[in-house]
Design an enzyme around this catalytic site. Structure first.
Site, PDB file in Angstrom:
ATOM      1  N   HIS A 527     -12.106   3.590   0.235  1.00 26.98           N
ATOM      2  CA  HIS A 527     -12.150   2.129   0.279  1.00 26.98           C
ATOM      3  C   HIS A 527     -13.615   1.692   0.312  1.00 26.98           C
ATOM      4  CE1 HIS A 527      -8.112   3.007   2.405  1.00 26.98           C
ATOM      5  NE2 HIS A 527      -8.052   3.212   1.105  1.00 26.98           N
TER       6      HIS A 527
HETATM    7  C1  LIG Z   1      -6.547   9.620  -1.176  1.00 24.39           C
HETATM    8  C2  LIG Z   1      -6.505   8.130  -1.289  1.00 24.39           C
HETATM    9  C3  LIG Z   1      -5.675   7.379  -0.456  1.00 24.39           C
HETATM   10  C4  LIG Z   1      -5.645   5.990  -0.557  1.00 24.39           C
HETATM   11  N1  LIG Z   1      -4.808   5.301   0.247  1.00 24.39           N
HETATM   12  C5  LIG Z   1      -4.767   3.953   0.182  1.00 24.39           C
HETATM   13  C6  LIG Z   1      -3.893   3.223   1.013  1.00 24.39           C
HETATM   14  O1  LIG Z   1      -3.125   3.804   1.781  1.00 24.39           O
HETATM   15  N2  LIG Z   1      -3.910   1.864   0.934  1.00 24.39           N
HETATM   16  C7  LIG Z   1      -4.763   1.197   0.103  1.00 24.39           C
HETATM   17  O2  LIG Z   1      -4.777  -0.032   0.127  1.00 24.39           O
HETATM   18  N3  LIG Z   1      -5.577   1.895  -0.734  1.00 24.39           N
HETATM   19  C8  LIG Z   1      -5.597   3.240  -0.712  1.00 24.39           C
HETATM   20  N4  LIG Z   1      -6.420   3.935  -1.544  1.00 24.39           N
HETATM   21  C9  LIG Z   1      -7.284   3.180  -2.463  1.00 24.39           C
HETATM   22  C10 LIG Z   1      -6.551   2.793  -3.751  1.00 24.39           C
HETATM   23  O3  LIG Z   1      -6.149   3.945  -4.411  1.00 24.39           O
HETATM   24  C11 LIG Z   1      -7.517   1.960  -4.594  1.00 24.39           C
HETATM   25  O4  LIG Z   1      -7.843   0.786  -3.882  1.00 24.39           O
HETATM   26  C12 LIG Z   1      -6.925   1.544  -5.925  1.00 24.39           C
HETATM   27  O5  LIG Z   1      -6.430   2.643  -6.627  1.00 24.39           O
HETATM   28  C13 LIG Z   1      -7.996   0.832  -6.724  1.00 24.39           C
HETATM   29  O6  LIG Z   1      -7.525   0.489  -7.994  1.00 24.39           O
HETATM   30  P1  LIG Z   1      -8.555   0.337  -9.191  1.00 24.39           P
HETATM   31  O7  LIG Z   1      -7.764   0.003 -10.394  1.00 24.39           O
HETATM   32  O8  LIG Z   1      -9.632  -0.593  -8.776  1.00 24.39           O
HETATM   33  O9  LIG Z   1      -9.256   1.751  -9.329  1.00 24.39           O
HETATM   34  P2  LIG Z   1      -8.657   3.189  -9.674  1.00 24.39           P
HETATM   35  O10 LIG Z   1      -7.276   3.323  -9.207  1.00 24.39           O
HETATM   36  O11 LIG Z   1      -9.646   4.163  -9.174  1.00 24.39           O
HETATM   37  O12 LIG Z   1      -8.626   3.200 -11.253  1.00 24.39           O
HETATM   38  C14 LIG Z   1      -9.813   3.164 -11.999  1.00 24.39           C
HETATM   39  C15 LIG Z   1      -9.576   3.939 -13.281  1.00 24.39           C
HETATM   40  O13 LIG Z   1     -10.718   3.754 -14.112  1.00 24.39           O
HETATM   41  C16 LIG Z   1     -10.987   4.963 -14.782  1.00 24.39           C
HETATM   42  N5  LIG Z   1     -12.392   4.980 -15.192  1.00 24.39           N
HETATM   43  C17 LIG Z   1     -13.485   5.079 -14.414  1.00 24.39           C
HETATM   44  N6  LIG Z   1     -14.607   5.040 -15.153  1.00 24.39           N
HETATM   45  C18 LIG Z   1     -14.202   4.907 -16.445  1.00 24.39           C
HETATM   46  C19 LIG Z   1     -14.898   4.810 -17.679  1.00 24.39           C
HETATM   47  N7  LIG Z   1     -16.225   4.840 -17.751  1.00 24.39           N
HETATM   48  N8  LIG Z   1     -14.153   4.693 -18.816  1.00 24.39           N
HETATM   49  C20 LIG Z   1     -12.795   4.662 -18.783  1.00 24.39           C
HETATM   50  N9  LIG Z   1     -12.094   4.764 -17.631  1.00 24.39           N
HETATM   51  C21 LIG Z   1     -12.798   4.868 -16.473  1.00 24.39           C
HETATM   52  C22 LIG Z   1     -10.669   6.038 -13.745  1.00 24.39           C
HETATM   53  O14 LIG Z   1     -10.415   7.277 -14.349  1.00 24.39           O
HETATM   54  C23 LIG Z   1      -9.442   5.433 -13.061  1.00 24.39           C
HETATM   55  O15 LIG Z   1      -8.240   5.887 -13.653  1.00 24.39           O
HETATM   56  C24 LIG Z   1      -6.465   5.326  -1.497  1.00 24.39           C
HETATM   57  C25 LIG Z   1      -7.287   6.072  -2.351  1.00 24.39           C
HETATM   58  C26 LIG Z   1      -7.299   7.461  -2.261  1.00 24.39           C
HETATM   59  C27 LIG Z   1      -8.160   8.246  -3.187  1.00 24.39           C
END
Ligand SMILES: Cc1cc2nc3c(=O)[nH]c(=O)nc-3n(C[C@H](O)[C@H](O)[C@H](O)COP(=O)(O)OP(=O)(O)OC[C@H]3O[C@@H](n4cnc5c(N)ncnc54)[C@H](O)[C@@H]3O)c2cc1C
Length: 598
Positions: A527
């Site tokens: 986070h």
């Molecule tokens: C182990 C773990 C436990 C968690 N538990 C919780 C929880 O209990 N509650 C909670 O609220 N949150 C939790 N989280 C956090 C939650 O997973 C994230 O807040 C959420 O996934 C964020 O979504 P996002 O779309 O911003 O990013 P992400 O889910 O990280 O997705 C971003 C995507 O962009 C892609 N990407 C990155 N750079 C590039 C690029 N240059 N070109 C193309 N693609 C790219 C990545 O491969 C990824 O697939 C947890 C995270 C982890 C790792």
């Protein structure tokens, strides 16, 4: 470089935010949408084969490959940053669904005053109480504006829980310190593990207000407003760091993909790593001065490397950055979009306000009876919010803000949960340790604290001058450390946790040693916030309250990189709520008049 046929919208990143926006555009428009995701494809059935603890929890099968790209780290701007060589302090995802595939699914909301943190804190305590060097800012949205979107997010992923404040009416058994909710949770609380009931009883006996932790591991079969059904959780205990074997835990692949796949005008290209956002006047633009001036204020598309290693240009009318905190920030810096933040002068906004949730096991408690801790789900358990945000008075405390304390039943896995022994066992090796580790395997639990991290002027991200990734681009450099506010908060929370652990009947209690300096080797949640923050003014923020870039109105940025600072809660419900708000602004307003959204 080859130029591909133009599309209406290109989305960078296929995690919770990117796929939610793609789903909304798919359902509500006929625009051509392409999601570019750097990792491989994933689907619910991939997880049916079962869980391999060593592969997932020790070798991090679902996470980013740090041998190709990592970040560098230092505590202060005076230090030389070094690359983080092994996954540790956070575990970024890769592949369709992003980190949303292996998240824990805890779904708390932020406290209402988090969104106006600067104003509310100064109103109550005066500006002098803010830490020296703070960079605390209001978000440009209020609780009342975001609450309906929280409700939509809850319904999308089917959060289980019990309301404690329904439209201002406080309800016993729910979290009475939460902001007023417009609706009850979509599903009732999950089953509460035995260990968590010990915590709940003890907390109540001490006058606190325990409530079931809200989570997207639903207590029963749930069908969301998009018509997507997921089964109730079976409490196998493999959520955090795993994809769900039965498709119960909400994940982008089981919640968003089934809808996206119905829309032929939306496609996902995997193994497509975006390198730059192309903007401004290109060589292909006519030499008409007026047209050139207008184009200079627009993003034109992105370049990416495909599965064959070829670099391609994907033109698009609208660009959405949804690649998680560090990648969103790095892509802006690499693309020369906006002024990089300079802590010496305070100028520039890209990279500022790096925060990381305070998360630590406040106590380890050892009991003389089995606790059946192998059963559980990522988010089942009990918490208290009596020390959250500003729900308790800080006038005579040496810190601001706070967090929540919980006894979670996330499932005790045989390899990675083994080995904790009470303080009376003097050695961490040998026969006596082994005997004690076996005895205490199921007689041990921790009380974890999730706290709020304030923003400081000297905590930021920029491009590292020395280290590069496998493609030759500079790595992102993180400058971050803990301050007295966090250290004192941690101390306070630990004292409360020790008191509760004793009231739970623990035979022995070992307490957390406290926060020294920020440590990249200890996992403390994924986070991480800041870098492309939202705000009410372009001078100190990167995007406006609709997450639209201040200077390039056809660029939108999603995710926790837009948070000016972190609330105590896990971020994803807030991330999803803000994404819904952006989707509404994009579809209902921007597409009709492609201009800055007031
Ligand atoms: C182990 C773990 C436990 C968690 N538990 C919780 C929880 O209990 N509650 C909670 O609220 N949150 C939790 N989280 C956090 C939650 O997973 C994230 O807040 C959420 O996934 C964020 O979504 P996002 O779309 O911003 O990013 P992400 O889910 O990280 O997705 C971003 C995507 O962009 C892609 N990407 C990155 N750079 C590039 C690029 N240059 N070109 C193309 N693609 C790219 C990545 O491969 C990824 O697939 C947890 C995270 C982890 C790792």
């Amino acid at each position: 470089m080859k130029t591909l046929p133009a599309v209406d919208v290109v989305v960078v990143g296929g995690g919770w935010t990117g796929l939610l926006l793609a789903k909304e555009l798919g359902a509500r428009t006929s625009l051509s949408v392409v999601v570019l995701e750097r990792g491989g494809p994933r689907k619910t059935e991939d997880y049916a084969a079962g869980m391999d603890e060593v592969d997932h929890n020790l070798r991090f099968a679902m996470m980013q490959d740090y041998s190709k790209e990592t970040a560098t780290f230092r505590h202060t701007a005076r230090d030389r940053a070094l690359p983080i060589r092994q996954l540790g302090n956070f575990l970024p995802g890769t592949g369709t669904g992003g980190a949303g595939e292996h998240w824990g699914a805890h779904c708390p909301r932020y406290q209402p005053d988090c969104f106006e943190l600067y104003t509310r804190t100064v109103e109550k305590y005066g500006a002098k109480r803010l830490p020296e060097d703070h960079a605390i800012l209001d978000w440009g949205v209020t609780w009342d504006e975001i609450e309906p979107y929280y409700t939509r997010a809850d319904k999308l992923i089917g959060v289980s829980g019990k309301a404690g404040n329904l439209r201002g009416k406080l309800i016993d058994g729910g979290n009475i310190f939460e902001g007023p909710r417009s609706e009850e949770y979509p599903t009732p609380p999950t089953k509460i593990p035995y260990y968590s009931t010990l915590f709940s009883d003890a907390a109540k006996s001490l006058g606190y207000h325990p409530y079931p932790n809200p989570g997207a591991t639903p207590s029963q079969t749930y069908t969301n407003p998009d018509g997507v059904s997921r089964p109730g959780c079976v409490y196998c205990g493999f959520c955090d760091r795993y994809g769900c074997m039965i498709g119960s835990k909400a994940q982008p692949t089981n919640t968003l993909l089934p809808v996206i796949e119905k829309h032929k005008h939306v496609s996902i290209r995997t193994r497509a790593t975006v390198r730059r956002i192309v903007h401004g006047v290109g060589r292909d633009v006519a030499h008409n001065a007026q047209a050139a001036a207008a184009i200079a204020r627009r993003a034109r598309g992105v370049t990416y490397i495909d599965a064959n290693g070829e670099e391609l240009f994907q033109p698009a009318e609208v660009i959405v950055l949804a690649s998680w905190t560090l990648n969103n920030t790095r892509l802006l810096l690499l693309s020369n979009i906006g002024e990089p933040y300079d802590p010496a002068t305070g100028r520039g906004a890209v990279g500022r306000n790096l925060t990381h949730q305070i998360l630590f096991p406040a106590v380890d408690a050892f009991f003389d009876k089995p606790l059946n801790r192998f059963m559980g789900s990522g988010a089942s358990g009990m918490r208290i919010s009596d020390f959250d945000g500003d729900v308790f008075d800080h006038s005579n405390l040496p810190f601001l803000r706070g967090g929540t304390l919980g006894a979670m039943g996330t499932g005790y896995q045989p390899v990675t949960s083994f080995g904790a022994v009470p303080p009376s066992v003097k050695f961490r090796w040998g026969a006596a340790w082994k005997k004690a580790a076996v005895e205490y395997y199921d007689r041990h639990g921790s009380l974890s604290f999730s706290g709020e991290h304030l923003a400081y002027k000297s905590h930021y991200m920029d491009l590292d001058p020395t280290y590069k990734d496998h493609a030759g681009d500079p790595l992102l450099r993180l400058t971050l450390d803990w301050r007295d506010n966090e250290r004192k908060m941690v101390e306070y929370a630990t004292t409360k946790a020790v008191e509760i652990a004793h009231a739970m009947g623990a035979r022995e209690v070992s307490s957390f040693p406290g926060y020294g300096h920020y440590d990249v080797t200890r996992y403390q949640s994924t986070h991480v916030q800041g870098g492309t923050i939202m705000g009410a003014a372009p001078e100190n923020s990167v995007v406006n309250p609709y997450l639209q870039h201040w200077q390039l109105p056809n660029l939108f940025i999603l995710g926790a990189s837009t948070f000016p600072q972190q609330g105590s809660a896990n971020p994803t419900p807030t991330i999803l709520a803000l994404t819904y708000r952006t989707a509404d602004a994009l579809v209902d307003r921007y597409l009709k008049n492609p201009a800055p959204l007031a």
